[in-house]
Design an enzyme around this catalytic site. Structure first.
Site, mmCIF file in Angstrom:
data_model
loop_
_atom_site.group_PDB
_atom_site.id
_atom_site.type_symbol
_atom_site.label_atom_id
_atom_site.label_comp_id
_atom_site.label_asym_id
_atom_site.label_seq_id
_atom_site.Cartn_x
_atom_site.Cartn_y
_atom_site.Cartn_z
ATOM 1 N N GLY A 235 0.622 -0.927 0.426
ATOM 2 C CA GLY A 235 0.484 0.335 0.017
ATOM 3 C C GLY A 235 0.912 1.590 -0.180
ATOM 4 O O GLY A 235 1.961 1.160 -0.544
ATOM 5 N N GLY A 240 2.577 1.808 5.070
ATOM 6 C CA GLY A 240 3.696 1.204 6.249
ATOM 7 C C GLY A 240 3.974 1.561 7.473
ATOM 8 O O GLY A 240 4.471 1.188 7.827
ATOM 9 N N GLU A 257 5.862 -3.550 0.558
ATOM 10 C CA GLU A 257 5.428 -3.369 -0.160
ATOM 11 C C GLU A 257 5.309 -1.945 -0.541
ATOM 12 O O GLU A 257 3.559 -2.014 -0.607
ATOM 13 C CB GLU A 257 4.949 -4.141 -1.506
#
Ligand code: UN1
Length: 501
Positions: A235, A240, A257
């Site tokens: 996302g 993150g 990611e």
């Protein structure tokens, strides 16, 4: 009921997901094609997440002892079922995420590919044998199942990202709890039904795959659960940065990611026909909503005018509209907020001295949907808006003089996912791929930054989060490594020559 809603419901029936809707659920499953609500769902609570992790953990305790090649049978069944339901799942991806038909099908193909890879891998989860300094000893490493893996996925690859994680985690002996984006619950419900059927056919423990639907509090409950040794999250960088410290606080692992701000350097020797096609696909495919989408072109002064002219001509022919129409190449953005962010970024770029060469505005392609005209903006320099990932078809063009300058611009952003150079000059290509070239996890020559195959490790550096998924040796993240030393002698020599007792 709209056609789209009827079609989605029929697909859910056919893939074995039944009718998941409740009349008044708080979670709205909708389609960006026309903004319509397909149906309402009941989100899970934090308590439901706790129960799902508990059930997954119970399943893990059995699953870890099943031999890996036998675990591979479940993933083989999953791949077979995905093949069988490819058209339906691809259409559901189009309905829920707005991808054009070919890209919806491509996403399902990506799932099938990772299943094939994982099945082969189930016989190759091998460790090393290592020379020891002690006579009559043997040292080796083994890879063991890790536990319950949480998979948090984004709307833009609503099913493939889950599959990259789940297919590997399952052959590695883990159980998987999936929290999809709240924007794409239906594709998740469909895949979950298919995965459960694969588990049933292969005789895997029932709880080995779990699905939890909801917003933030569902994700938080998952991230904070100490029974989850690995959280794989895809996302935004903002997400993150919230997930990573929470997982780290309990010394769990995260596989991240996050955002990209991918660029292409176009060097003087570039094959321009190929370059234009590569750029247009990477910048406009999936309406610019891939984490690998091309966002910056860094072009040599000598061909900048020519390139911009050719790109503009190509952009102006792009059919924008419903992704269910065969001729469409540009579908909708996921929601109003995405379209607002696109328009605001174009405005900011203009305020920073940029020239909008084409596009940049909303288009009424289908009533109720969120469509925009892909934009090309020439920028005098790499201002903050250029350094920010806007998840939309917005392409900035910057000019350069020397390759060093181009690489500095290229690497001068916080994200480090994917990158490319268009050149026929081997020195330039190799420099770009070298330690002093692109600082990204993916670096390509003469293809754009998006559309990676599953055979390679996928992920990036810096604010992209450092995780690697999919191929190569990414499977190791889903296992724990044990180093074993076995003494088969009658002596007890100590390492480093230490004398004791
Ligand atoms: C993503 O956008 O989150 O390389 C993943 C690609 C695809 C995956 C993108 N295979 O563009």
């Amino acid at each position: 009921m709209s056609d789209i809603s009827t079609r989605a419901r029929e697909i859910l029936q056919r893939v074995g997901a039944g009718d998941p809707f409740t009349g008044d659920g708080a979670l709205h499953a909708r389609s960006p094609i026309d903004g319509s609500t397909i149906g309402r769902l009941t989100p899970h609570s934090a308590g439901d997440v706790e129960a799902a992790v508990g059930a997954a953990h119970e399943a893990f305790l059995q699953w870890r002892s099943v031999p890996a090649p036998v675990r591979g049978q479940m993933v083989r069944e999953l791949g077979e079922l995905l093949r069988e339901h490819k058209d339906d799942l691809g259409a559901l991806v189009s309905i829920e995420a707005g991808k054009i038909t070919s890209e919806g099908l491509g996403e399902v193909q990506e799932m099938i590919d990772i299943c094939d890879l994982a099945v082969g891998l189930s016989r190759q989860l091998h460790g090393l044998t290592i020379a020891t300094e002690r006579p009559g000893h043997r040292m080796m490493e083994q890879w063991h199942p890790l536990g319950v893996v949480a998979v948090i996925s984004a709307f833009n690859f609503p099913v493939a990202v889950w599959s990259w994680n789940a297919a590997l985690a399952l052959v590695c002996g883990d159980a998987v709890v999936w929290k999809p984006s709240e924007k794409t619950p239906l594709t998740a419900i469909a895949c979950h039904a298919i995965a459960r059927e694969a588990a049933r056919r292969a005789g895997a423990p029932e709880g080995v795959v779990q699905l939890v639907l909801g917003e933030r509090e569902v994700g938080e409950a998952l991230v904070d659960d100490a029974r989850v040794p690995l959280v794989s999250a895809t996302g935004s960088t903002r997400m993150g940065k919230e997930v990573a410290p929470r997982v780290a606080a309990r010394l769990g692992r995260s596989l991240l990611e996050l955002g990209g701000n991918n660029a292409a350097i176009v060097a003087p020797s570039a094959d321009l026909d190929l370059t234009v096609r590569g750029i247009v696909f990477s910048a406009v495919g999936t309406a610019g909503q891939r984490c690998t989408s091309l966002r910056r072109v860094i072009v040599h002064e000598s061909l900048a005018d020519d390139l911009v002219q050719r790109l503009t001509a190509a952009y102006e022919t792009l059919p924008i509209g419903s992704p269910l129409e065969a001729s469409t190449l540009v579908g909708p953005l996921v929601d109003e907020a995405a379209a607002d962010a696109f328009v605001a970024a174009v405005e900011q770029a203009r305020a920073d001295g940029g020239t909008v060469v084409t596009g940049g505005e909303r288009v009424d392609a289908v009533e109720g949907g969120t469509y925009v005209r892909p934009a090309i903006v020439e920028m005098p320099e790499q201002t903050e808006v250029v350094r920010t990932e806007t998840f939309a078809p917005l392409l900035y063009v910057l000019r350069y003089d020397t390759l060093e300058e181009a690489i500095a611009l290229h690497n001068g952003v916080a994200q480090g996912l994917s990158s490319s150079i268009f050149t026929l000059d081997v020195r330039e290509a190799e420099t770009f791929l070298s330690a002093v070239g692109s600082d990204c996890g993916i670096a390509n020559v003469n293809i754009g930054p998006s559309g990676a195959e599953i055979g390679g490790a996928f992920g990036g550096e810096k604010e992209t989060g450092g995780g690697r998924e999919s191929g190569s040796d990414a499977w190791r993240a889903y296992m724990r490594r044990a180093t074993n030393t076995v003494n088969y002698s009658t002596e007890l020599p100590l390492a480093q020559g230490v004398e004791f007792l």
